[in-house]
Design a protein around this motif. Structure first.
Motif, PDB file in Angstrom:
ATOM      1  N   ASN A 328     -16.085 -18.496  19.834  1.00  0.00           N
ATOM      2  CA  ASN A 328     -16.096 -19.799  19.164  1.00  0.00           C
ATOM      3  C   ASN A 328     -15.628 -19.620  17.724  1.00  0.00           C
ATOM      4  OD1 ASN A 328     -16.590 -22.443  18.437  1.00  0.00           O
ATOM      5  ND2 ASN A 328     -18.785 -22.129  18.113  1.00  0.00           N
ATOM      6  N   PRO A 329     -14.320 -19.684  17.476  1.00  0.00           N
ATOM      7  CA  PRO A 329     -13.784 -19.416  16.135  1.00  0.00           C
ATOM      8  C   PRO A 329     -14.346 -20.394  15.082  1.00  0.00           C
ATOM      9  CG  PRO A 329     -12.036 -19.467  17.775  1.00  0.00           C
ATOM     10  CD  PRO A 329     -13.265 -20.001  18.441  1.00  0.00           C
ATOM     11  N   TYR A 330     -14.538 -19.879  13.867  1.00  0.00           N
ATOM     12  CA  TYR A 330     -15.025 -20.689  12.759  1.00  0.00           C
ATOM     13  C   TYR A 330     -14.681 -19.974  11.466  1.00  0.00           C
ATOM     14  CZ  TYR A 330     -18.685 -17.454  14.230  1.00  0.00           C
ATOM     15  OH  TYR A 330     -19.362 -16.342  14.663  1.00  0.00           O
ATOM     16  N   PRO A 331     -14.607 -20.700  10.341  1.00  0.00           N
ATOM     17  CA  PRO A 331     -14.249 -20.075   9.069  1.00  0.00           C
ATOM     18  C   PRO A 331     -15.269 -19.017   8.662  1.00  0.00           C
ATOM     19  CG  PRO A 331     -14.103 -22.472   8.938  1.00  0.00           C
ATOM     20  CD  PRO A 331     -14.794 -22.154  10.222  1.00  0.00           C
ATOM     21  N   ASN A 332     -14.773 -17.884   8.184  1.00  0.00           N
ATOM     22  CA  ASN A 332     -15.644 -16.805   7.741  1.00  0.00           C
ATOM     23  C   ASN A 332     -14.828 -15.871   6.859  1.00  0.00           C
ATOM     24  OD1 ASN A 332     -18.369 -15.464   8.148  1.00  0.00           O
ATOM     25  ND2 ASN A 332     -17.003 -13.772   8.659  1.00  0.00           N
ATOM     26  N   PRO A 333     -15.422 -15.299   5.804  1.00  0.00           N
ATOM     27  CA  PRO A 333     -14.638 -14.410   4.933  1.00  0.00           C
ATOM     28  C   PRO A 333     -13.984 -13.252   5.671  1.00  0.00           C
ATOM     29  CG  PRO A 333     -16.726 -14.969   3.897  1.00  0.00           C
ATOM     30  CD  PRO A 333     -16.793 -15.510   5.295  1.00  0.00           C
TER      31      PRO A 333
END
Length: 355
Positions: A328-333
């Motif tokens: 489940n892709p999501y924004p992350n550093p």
């Protein structure tokens, strides 16, 4: 200063309030038929609220449940419709706040939330719900409580471990806000205040549970950290916790406490400014530890659980958890790589101190 956008959340926040103010807040909303929400463990608090509301209360629902399962929400909505209530009064922690939000999502009923823990979810327009073993989240102003009333007396009987873990749950909100793509100077400042308030108050509360000044600091920190998360987005930490909670039914605050230092270590090389701010908020800039190690050490010092194994997660479940989190892709550093996520979960399961 870099350009930024800041959207203030439209909520009324009352610090130092008491349950006796509930009636005037219900009337202030133009309402007269409040449904009170609690967990089965907080029936007394619900009845106390009912006594203060008197004829303004039309019923009590004591069914709030961890991770906000949809079947509980459906039953509560039926009750709300049956009683023709026109507002919700939630007394409790994240489970009760979650139920109020879930009802509001379906009915648009206004909410008054009276927190009894330091989770901070009352300050966010975010809701997580569990159905068929999967926990999903969404962000909408429909679930943001209209009023938050902080009564420090309601936190005095909060058990020590729940005090600690709900505090770390709140800290996690601020940590992720600091490295969010939507971060801005206003939220960054509030995040540091929130982390600092909770980190310095928890040892005092454990030493003296009736220290109302420390409890007040923790409540302010909870609001500050929750407001941070409500203004920006979530990243790796929260997604892992939602996976472990929704799919493996692990306890919410304890899971946040255990995962936080490992998620921080995963992201640290890609968010050095955020980690420096966390260390500054913790007062550990010159100690020689990383921010992740300091969070881990503080949790361990206070007696919080430090391994997923302690919560009953089986080692053979780690592969499935990594698959769900990576799927489940999501924004992350840091880039989300399945093998690295599996290693993170393995360290969290064993209770290894972050490197």
């Amino acid at each position: 200063m870099k350009p930024f956008v800041y959207n203030a959340l439209p909520a009324r926040v009352i610090f130092g309030g008491t349950l006796s103010q509930l009636a005037q807040e219900v009337k202030r909303l133009g309402c007269s038929k409040a449904l009170i929400l609690t967990t089965p463990q907080q029936i007394k608090e619900g009845e106390d609220a009912r006594a203060h509301l008197r004829e303004l209360a039309v019923g009590v629902c004591n069914d709030a449940t961890m991770h906000t399962p949809t079947h509980v929400t459906n039953s509560a909505v039926e009750l709300a419709n049956k009683l023709a209530c026109d507002c919700l009064v939630a007394i409790g922690g994240g489970s009760t706040t979650g139920l109020a939000k879930a009802i509001a999502l379906r009915t648009d009923l206004p909410q008054i939330v009276v927190p009894t823990t330091y989770a901070g979810s009352e300050a966010t327009p975010i809701i997580g719900q569990t159905e068929n073993g999967q926990k999903t989240t969404q962000k909408t102003l429909k679930v943001l409580p209209e009023v938050i009333l902080y009564d420090v007396s309601l936190t005095l009987t909060l058990p020590p471990q729940m005090t600690i873990t709900s505090g770390f749950n709140a800290i996690a909100h601020a940590v992720e806000a600091l490295y969010s793509p939507e971060s801005n100077p206003i939220i960054d400042s509030l995040a540091e205040q929130g982390i600092s308030s909770i980190a310095r108050s928890l040892p005092r509360i454990i030493k003296s549970p009736n220290d109302t000044d420390a409890r007040s600091d923790a409540l302010f920190g909870a609001w500050a950290c929750g407001t941070c998360l409500g203004a920006v987005g979530m990243a790796l930490h929260h997604k892992l916790c939602h996976t472990l909670g929704g799919s493996f039914n692990l306890p919410h605050a304890e899971t946040h406490t255990i995962i936080l230092p490992h998620a921080m270590a995963y992201n640290a090389p890609y968010a050095p400014e955020a980690m420096a701010k966390i260390s500054r908020a913790l007062g550990t800039e010159t100690v020689g530890k990383s921010a992740a190690q300091e969070i881990f050490d503080l949790a361990k010092l206070l007696g919080a659980p430090i391994s997923l194994k302690e919560l009953g997660l089986r080692e053979e479940d780690l592969d499935r958890a990594a698959d769900i989190a990576a799927g489940n892709p999501y924004p992350n550093p840091a880039a989300l790589e399945r093998d690295k996520l599996r290693k993170l979960l393995g360290n969290a399961w064993a209770g290894n101190r972050p490197e």
